[in-house]
Motif scaffolding. Structure first.
Motif, PDB file in Angstrom:
ATOM      1  N   THR A 178      -0.282   5.886  17.610  1.00  0.00           N
ATOM      2  CA  THR A 178       0.574   6.856  18.286  1.00  0.00           C
ATOM      3  C   THR A 178      -0.117   8.206  18.228  1.00  0.00           C
TER       4      THR A 178
ATOM      5  N   THR B 256      -1.638  14.892  16.005  1.00  0.00           N
ATOM      6  CA  THR B 256      -1.771  13.906  14.940  1.00  0.00           C
ATOM      7  C   THR B 256      -1.954  12.510  15.518  1.00  0.00           C
TER       8      THR B 256
ATOM      9  N   PHE C 279      -1.417   8.619  14.421  1.00  0.00           N
ATOM     10  CA  PHE C 279      -0.763   7.739  13.457  1.00  0.00           C
ATOM     11  C   PHE C 279      -1.256   6.306  13.650  1.00  0.00           C
TER      12      PHE C 279
ATOM     13  N   TRP D 248      -1.397   2.165  11.653  1.00  0.00           N
ATOM     14  CA  TRP D 248      -0.810   1.281  10.646  1.00  0.00           C
ATOM     15  C   TRP D 248      -1.758   1.181   9.457  1.00  0.00           C
TER      16      TRP D 248
ATOM     17  N   ALA E  45      -3.289  10.025  10.141  1.00  0.00           N
ATOM     18  CA  ALA E  45      -2.375   9.551   9.110  1.00  0.00           C
ATOM     19  C   ALA E  45      -2.157   8.059   9.271  1.00  0.00           C
ATOM     20  N   PHE E  46      -1.861   7.385   8.159  1.00  0.00           N
ATOM     21  CA  PHE E  46      -1.546   5.967   8.227  1.00  0.00           C
ATOM     22  C   PHE E  46      -0.220   5.692   7.531  1.00  0.00           C
ATOM     23  N   VAL E  47       0.513   4.738   8.094  1.00  0.00           N
ATOM     24  CA  VAL E  47       1.904   4.512   7.677  1.00  0.00           C
ATOM     25  C   VAL E  47       2.131   3.046   7.331  1.00  0.00           C
TER      26      VAL E  47
ATOM     27  N   VAL F  65       3.792   7.343   4.115  1.00  0.00           N
ATOM     28  CA  VAL F  65       2.813   8.001   4.987  1.00  0.00           C
ATOM     29  C   VAL F  65       1.726   8.622   4.116  1.00  0.00           C
TER      30      VAL F  65
ATOM     31  N   ALA G 135      -1.805  11.099   4.791  1.00  0.00           N
ATOM     32  CA  ALA G 135      -2.474  11.889   5.831  1.00  0.00           C
ATOM     33  C   ALA G 135      -3.719  12.549   5.276  1.00  0.00           C
TER      34      ALA G 135
ATOM     35  N   ILE H 128       5.516  13.853  11.868  1.00  0.00           N
ATOM     36  CA  ILE H 128       6.192  12.652  11.372  1.00  0.00           C
ATOM     37  C   ILE H 128       7.645  12.642  11.829  1.00  0.00           C
TER      38      ILE H 128
ATOM     39  N   THR I 251       7.497   4.381  18.517  1.00  0.00           N
ATOM     40  CA  THR I 251       6.238   4.886  17.967  1.00  0.00           C
ATOM     41  C   THR I 251       5.876   4.102  16.710  1.00  0.00           C
TER      42      THR I 251
ATOM     43  N   VAL J  36       5.322   5.356  13.841  1.00  0.00           N
ATOM     44  CA  VAL J  36       6.125   5.918  12.749  1.00  0.00           C
ATOM     45  C   VAL J  36       7.540   5.362  12.787  1.00  0.00           C
TER      46      VAL J  36
END
Length: 392
Positions: free
Chosen positions: A209, A217, A219, A221, A276-278, A301, A303, A321, A330, A332
């Motif tokens: 995303t 940003t 995002f 996985w 960032a990874f979530v 999260v 980052a 976020i 998304t 997130v």
């Protein structure tokens, strides 16, 4: 051989949120540094102690991390309905470079306090006791931010019992409202999609995303990168190959977002975009050994900022976020369980943070009217910084 003596420049060293930096009034800077350009950059580099090949900032005010190598320049605003103009400079640690492309959301919490204490807000607008509303023009990204600063006996109230994970001691709560955080920067989702495929040669394809809200940003996985989203700094920052992977992904993502034309240009745009990874909500031990429980958060999260995993969460990334979290579909939002929501509570390396956002959808796509979070701020030291008179 004669050497130019040091000069004194009025300055205030402040913590805002989980960051700290050196704050200046524009009018207090040497004349040559009151305008954008090499003189200003060279002065601020010397103040922080960059570039430092040792990576310690021993000879400056910096803390040798992305969250402590920051400078702020403030002036009374001439814009209608604004009190103060806020310009932020992210100082590179090992390169002679200051990135002016984005905001620092954490230090935003200190802008209102500094502005009040240094006469940049009309005294007629300040309550003797209560909450002062400081209207900030964020000059880097040309956005309005509202800071609600507590006042006691006509002065900024800095002490209190508000606790912020990533900050050791409690302080007074400062609510920060980011108005229209995407706005006229173009679509909040620059590709027009809430999810895209990001192809990075030699590394892989990723569901991503891309969002412009708070700060640009990317995002991803955590699982797709070989992580679970509960990693602490050493796992990422002590692995040069991992850091190089993230920087390469960030560069290709920046091209796909339209922020740069080629991946080589990413070197001159280190502050943005963030990456960032979530992952889904899960329990873990934060860097302070505090137990974060899965039922207390919606997702996890992590980052990166200036090439390293952040010790907590950048304020502007928290806005991203929040904005991404309230938009169905998304990365997130999916990690948080999907569906419509008004706020997100996420786990980061130092603990948890709750952020809210108001999103709406129209024929033009998704937009976020505002994002809100609570931080704290306080003065650490004030007086003058000294620098060699010929450094700028």
């Amino acid at each position: 051989m004669q050497h130019v003596p040091q000069i004194k420049v009025p300055a205030t060293y402040m913590r805002g949120g989980t960051s700290k930096g050196v704050f200046f009034k524009l009018s207090d800077l040497p004349a040559a540094a009151q305008q954008p350009g090499s003189a200003r950059d060279n002065l601020l580099l010397r103040v922080i102690g960059s570039p430092d090949p040792y990576g310690k900032h021993t000879d400056g005010m910096g803390g040798a991390t992305s969250s402590t190598s920051k400078t702020v320049i403030l002036s009374a605003s001439e814009r209608p309905d604004h009190d103060v103009d806020y310009l932020f400079g992210q100082v590179s640690i090992d390169k002679p470079f200051i990135d002016w492309s984005g905001n620092c959301g954490n230090l935003t919490a200190a802008v209102g306090s500094f502005a009040i204490s240094n006469g940049l807000v009309d005294p007629a607008r300040l309550p003797e006791n209560g909450i002062a509303t400081v209207r900030i023009w964020q000059a880097n990204i040309e956005k309005t931010i509202i800071a609600r600063v507590p006042m006691s006996n006509g002065e900024v109230q800095e002490t209190g019992d508000f606790e912020l994970d990533g900050v050791t001691f409690p302080a007074a709560e400062v609510q920060v409202e980011f108005v229209d955080p995407a706005g006229d920067t173009g679509s909040m989702f620059p590709t027009g999609n809430v999810v895209d495929t990001l192809t990075v040669p030699g590394i892989g394809e990723f569901e991503a995303t891309f969002i412009n809200a708070g700060i640009p940003t990317i995002f991803l996985w955590a699982e797709a990168l070989g992580f679970n989203g509960t990693e602490l700094q050493p796992v990422i920052n002590e692995n040069p190959e991992t850091l190089a992977m993230f920087e390469t992904i960030r560069a290709y993502g920046a091209v796909q977002m339209g922020l740069i034309d080629s991946i080589e240009q990413a070197q001159s745009r280190q502050h943005t975009p963030k990456i960032a990874f979530v992952g889904p909500a899960q329990s873990y031990a934060a860097s302070s050994d505090k137990e974060v429980m899965s039922n207390d958060i919606d997702l996890v999260v992590r980052a990166l900022s200036m090439g390293k995993l952040h010790h907590a969460m950048m304020g502007t990334a928290a806005v991203a976020i929040a904005a991404a979290g309230v938009v169905p579909g998304t990365v997130v939002n999916q990690a948080a369980g999907g569906g419509e929501r008004k706020f997100i509570r996420f786990g980061h390396p130092s603990g948890t943070l709750r952020v809210g956002a108001e999103a709406s959808h129209s024929a033009q796509g998704w937009s976020v009217d505002k994002a809100i979070m609570s931080r704290s701020a306080r003065v650490l030291m004030e007086g003058w910084v000294r620098v060699p008179g010929d450094c700028f």
